[in-house]
Design an enzyme around this catalytic site. Structure first.
Site, PDB file in Angstrom:
ATOM      1  N   ARG A  34       0.826  -1.213   0.000  1.00 14.84           N
ATOM      2  CA  ARG A  34       0.000   0.000   0.000  1.00 14.84           C
ATOM      3  C   ARG A  34       0.858   1.260   0.000  1.00 14.84           C
ATOM      4  NH1 ARG A  34      -4.595  -1.677   4.447  1.00 14.84           N
ATOM      5  NH2 ARG A  34      -5.561  -3.348   3.243  1.00 14.84           N
ATOM      6  N   ARG A  38      -3.864   6.512   0.517  1.00  9.23           N
ATOM      7  CA  ARG A  38      -4.490   7.682   1.132  1.00  9.23           C
ATOM      8  C   ARG A  38      -3.582   8.518   2.017  1.00  9.23           C
ATOM      9  NH1 ARG A  38      -9.458   5.050   4.049  1.00  9.23           N
ATOM     10  NH2 ARG A  38      -7.957   3.337   4.239  1.00  9.23           N
ATOM     11  N   ARG A  47      -7.547  10.627  -6.681  1.00 10.71           N
ATOM     12  CA  ARG A  47      -8.750   9.869  -6.295  1.00 10.71           C
ATOM     13  C   ARG A  47     -10.004  10.723  -6.456  1.00 10.71           C
ATOM     14  NH1 ARG A  47     -12.799   7.713  -5.181  1.00 10.71           N
ATOM     15  NH2 ARG A  47     -13.303   6.234  -3.521  1.00 10.71           N
ATOM     16  N   ASP A  84      -6.871  -3.785  -7.040  1.00 10.69           N
ATOM     17  CA  ASP A  84      -7.484  -4.344  -5.835  1.00 10.69           C
ATOM     18  C   ASP A  84      -7.682  -5.836  -6.046  1.00 10.69           C
ATOM     19  OD1 ASP A  84      -8.915  -3.231  -3.207  1.00 10.69           O
ATOM     20  OD2 ASP A  84     -10.070  -4.942  -3.934  1.00 10.69           O
ATOM     21  N   TYR A 160     -14.447 -12.844   1.065  1.00 12.46           N
ATOM     22  CA  TYR A 160     -15.192 -11.643   0.648  1.00 12.46           C
ATOM     23  C   TYR A 160     -16.425 -12.025  -0.160  1.00 12.46           C
ATOM     24  CZ  TYR A 160     -11.411  -8.499   2.073  1.00 12.46           C
ATOM     25  OH  TYR A 160     -10.491  -7.784   2.809  1.00 12.46           O
TER      26      TYR A 160
END
Length: 357
Positions: A34, A38, A47, A84, A160
């Site tokens: 990562r 962010r 973004r 992702d 998931y």
């Protein structure tokens, strides 16, 4: 011919690839899970322009830009494609979306019939924007920077897909796996094929190394961990290697604990990424020396910064010294991380002189 020779020369100059091929380095290569995200103001600006998170992943120019941002700022030895793990269920036809404040959401699989409605045929065509981003990155990256492609592992993807999002107990996924292993195995088998196809498509677009994230491996007890995590990953490694024998693969079975020993011995992968809960000393003393270790600074040390971060990073460097290893975190960079702390970490690792050739 000259272009092929230059490509081979550039590949041989890449420190991370050399280490994955078994060569020790005084200054280990560094990249961070990562590392694009962010905590970077430039990412937040991109973004905002992109729209939804999936739009960011599926628009090649945006995916290329955010992948390059930490390379420009910090000079990492590798760039990992910005995407992702849930593009695979999305590519298989399961509805996937992201909600602000709650993360990924999926239309949960509840029956064997729901598995039958997945569409593995054409998945790579539906994910073509991802591979276009890989091609763009390979052209844009500095020649010394390794491009890493990635995927989620079958078990983590299945959680998931069955839970409909993130989970703490994985009750529905584990209940299905324990009570109906044949039915659950059907999903795992489908996902093995999908992961192989996705990884190979990234290699064919220009990825030079691969990492497979089994983020929820530690949720499984030992026998289930072998059946639903290690065994599928070993099959995936073997199948990818049949098609692309020179592309190294790193596995990240987060939370596997002492089961890392089995991954080192039986997975066939060149590298293992250690989570923060694992002792580097234990790993260095216990795990097969033919396996390259990666890790494993706790990401919160990057938030804390200062002496605490530096001492913890030096401990990782010293304990993994003497064998080929890659400096990384034990999980991904968190949004609260000050970019200056990342810059200091890179400076520390690149300036370290305690390694052995």
């Amino acid at each position: 011919m000259k272009q092929q020779e230059q490509a081979l020369a550039n590949r041989n100059e890449k420190t991370l690839l050399a280490v994955l091929n078994g060569k020790s380095a005084k200054q280990p290569p560094i990249w961070l899970m990562r590392q694009a995200g962010r905590y970077l103001p430039e990412y937040l600006a991109t973004r905002k322009t992109a729209g939804s998170f999936l739009d960011l992943c599926y628009t090649p120019e945006f995916a290329v830009e955010v992948t390059l941002q930490p390379i420009r700022r910090f000079g990492f030895d590798a760039a990992i494609l910005f995407s992702d793990i849930l593009v695979i269920p999305d590519g298989l036809g399961q509805k996937v979306w992201f909600e602000a404040g709650s993360g990924p959401r999926l239309d949960a699989l509840e029956t064997l019939g729901a598995i039958d409605r997945l569409k593995p045929e054409g998945m790579t065509e539906r994910l073509s924007p991802v591979y276009e981003a890989v091609r763009g990155l390979r052209a844009a990256l500095p020649p010394e920077t390794t491009l890493i492609g990635f995927s989620g592992a079958p078990w983590t993807l299945a959680t998931y897909m069955i839970e409909g999002g993130t989970s703490k107990q994985f009750t529905r996924a584990k209940t299905w796996a324990f009570s109906d292993p044949d039915g659950f195995g059907k999903l795992i088998s489908l996902l093995e094929d999908a992961v192989v196809a996705h990884l190979c498509a990234q290699v064919e677009a220009g990825a030079e190394a691969l990492q497979i994230f089994d983020s929820w491996a530690g949720a499984l007890p030992p026998a289930a961990l072998k059946r639903w995590s290690l065994d599928p990953l070993a099959r995936i490694v073997a199948l990818v290697r049949e098609r692309h024998p020179n592309v190294p693969i790193i596995l990240f079975p987060r939370g596997a604990g002492e089961f890392y020993r089995d991954f080192a011995t039986h997975s066939g992968a060149q590298g293992l990424s250690l989570d923060s809960g694992l002792s580097c000393r234990w790993a260095a003393e216990t795990l097969d020396r033919n396996v390259v270790l990666q890790g494993n600074l706790d990401p919160i040390y990057l938030v804390a910064g200062g002496t605490a971060m530096e001492e913890a990073a030096l401990a990782v460097l010293e304990e993994l010294s003497g064998r080929p290893f890659i400096f990384n975190l034990g999980h991904g960079v968190v949004p609260e991380t000050p970019p200056d702390h990342v810059a200091r970490l890179v400076e520390l690792v690149k300036g370290w002189s305690g390694g052995k050739d």
